[in-house]
Design an enzyme around this catalytic site. Structure first.
Site, short mmCIF file in Angstrom:
data_model
loop_
_atom_site.label_atom_id
_atom_site.label_comp_id
_atom_site.label_asym_id
_atom_site.label_seq_id
_atom_site.Cartn_x
_atom_site.Cartn_y
_atom_site.Cartn_z
N HIS A 88 -34.42 13.61 -1.38
CA HIS A 88 -34.47 13.37 -2.84
C HIS A 88 -34.88 14.65 -3.58
O HIS A 88 -34.30 15.00 -4.61
CB HIS A 88 -35.51 12.30 -3.19
CG HIS A 88 -35.24 10.93 -2.65
ND1 HIS A 88 -36.17 10.24 -1.90
CD2 HIS A 88 -34.15 10.12 -2.76
CE1 HIS A 88 -35.66 9.04 -1.58
NE2 HIS A 88 -34.44 8.95 -2.07
N LYS A 138 -34.58 -4.67 -1.70
CA LYS A 138 -35.50 -4.40 -0.59
C LYS A 138 -36.92 -4.75 -1.03
O LYS A 138 -37.26 -4.58 -2.19
CB LYS A 138 -35.44 -2.92 -0.22
CG LYS A 138 -34.05 -2.35 -0.15
CD LYS A 138 -34.05 -0.84 -0.38
CE LYS A 138 -32.65 -0.31 -0.63
NZ LYS A 138 -32.61 1.08 -1.07
N ARG A 191 -24.88 10.94 1.16
CA ARG A 191 -25.22 11.44 2.49
C ARG A 191 -24.05 11.36 3.44
O ARG A 191 -23.82 12.24 4.24
CB ARG A 191 -26.37 10.61 3.09
CG ARG A 191 -27.71 11.05 2.61
CD ARG A 191 -28.71 9.98 2.83
NE ARG A 191 -28.42 8.84 1.99
CZ ARG A 191 -29.25 7.84 1.78
NH1 ARG A 191 -30.42 7.84 2.37
NH2 ARG A 191 -28.93 6.86 0.99
N SER A 222 -35.39 6.95 3.02
CA SER A 222 -36.74 6.40 2.90
C SER A 222 -37.00 5.39 4.02
O SER A 222 -38.12 5.29 4.52
CB SER A 222 -36.91 5.70 1.55
OG SER A 222 -36.74 6.63 0.51
P1 ADP Z 1 -31.40 3.49 -3.85
O1 ADP Z 1 -32.25 2.32 -3.51
O2 ADP Z 1 -30.84 3.48 -5.25
O3 ADP Z 1 -30.37 3.88 -2.81
P2 ADP Z 1 -32.91 5.73 -2.88
O4 ADP Z 1 -34.29 6.07 -3.27
O5 ADP Z 1 -32.67 5.30 -1.47
O6 ADP Z 1 -32.45 4.66 -3.91
O7 ADP Z 1 -31.94 6.93 -3.22
C1 ADP Z 1 -31.74 7.41 -4.53
C2 ADP Z 1 -30.55 8.33 -4.53
O8 ADP Z 1 -30.80 9.45 -3.70
C3 ADP Z 1 -29.27 7.71 -4.00
O9 ADP Z 1 -28.19 8.25 -4.74
C4 ADP Z 1 -29.20 8.19 -2.58
O10 ADP Z 1 -27.88 8.25 -2.10
C5 ADP Z 1 -29.79 9.58 -2.73
N1 ADP Z 1 -30.41 10.07 -1.49
C6 ADP Z 1 -31.34 9.47 -0.73
N2 ADP Z 1 -31.65 10.21 0.36
C7 ADP Z 1 -30.86 11.32 0.29
C8 ADP Z 1 -30.66 12.48 1.14
N3 ADP Z 1 -31.33 12.62 2.28
N4 ADP Z 1 -29.77 13.40 0.73
C9 ADP Z 1 -29.07 13.23 -0.41
N5 ADP Z 1 -29.18 12.17 -1.24
C10 ADP Z 1 -30.07 11.23 -0.89
#
Ligand code: ADP
Length: 159
Positions: free
Chosen positions: A17, A41, A90, A128
């Protein structure tokens, strides 16, 4: 002045992030990270805890701020006068859902663009949920998340 929002659960924030946040902060004048409290979630960290961790991680980046919001991302974007919604990709597995979201948002607010950042390769596996699992079983998360998050995860699982 261009404003972007970066919505997500951030439960917790990872280096994946933060990589996107830093890159977005170079593209636009202002980045607003929007924490979504109640995704489907059930969260490990409260919104306040997620807010505190992100604040600490972004304290040295001038044009980035963080808040939380309820409801539709597109409404959050409009309320903040955003030009751009930032999302990260990703793998192909992210693609279909992200495309649906982006197209739905575009229908509601055609003036707001979704911009996708392709993950930096060293973070392509990072999520996460992986971080939460590693913490749950006492593994080392120090290459995946900043120190403040490592500390908070340890506190959470030592109870
Ligand atoms: P959500 O529940 O909306 O997926 P996340 O916190 O998991 O929220 O992710 C927020 C954003 O960050 C999403 O667009 C996700 O694809 C992106 N993201 C999460 N981890 C990574 C990573 N390792 N590399 C690039 N983008 C990421």
């Amino acid at each position: 002045m261009k404003t972007a929002i970066y919505p997500g659960s951030f439960d917790p924030v990872t280096y994946g992030h933060l990589d996107i946040i830093k890159r977005a902060s170079r593209l636009v004048d202002r980045v607003i990270i929007g924490i979504i409290p109640n995704s489907s979630k059930s969260p490990l960290f409260s919104v306040e805890e997620r807010l505190e961790m992100i604040k600490e991680c972004i304290k040295d980046i001038d044009n980035v701020e963080v808040t939380s919001f309820e409801g539709l991302t597109i409404n959050f974007a409009k309320q903040n006068g955003a030009d751009v919604i930032i999302r990260g990709l990703r793998a192909v597995t992210d693609f279909e859902y992200e495309m649906q979201l982006a197209q739905a948002n575009k229908t509601v607010a055609p003036e707001i663009e979704t911009v996708f950042y392709v993950t930096s390769s060293q973070y392509s596996f990072l999520s996460s949920s992986i971080v939460r699992d590693v913490a749950k079983y006492g593994g080392d998360n120090s290459r995946f998340v900043p120190d403040i998050v490592v500390k908070k995860l340890k506190e959470k699982f030592s109870r």
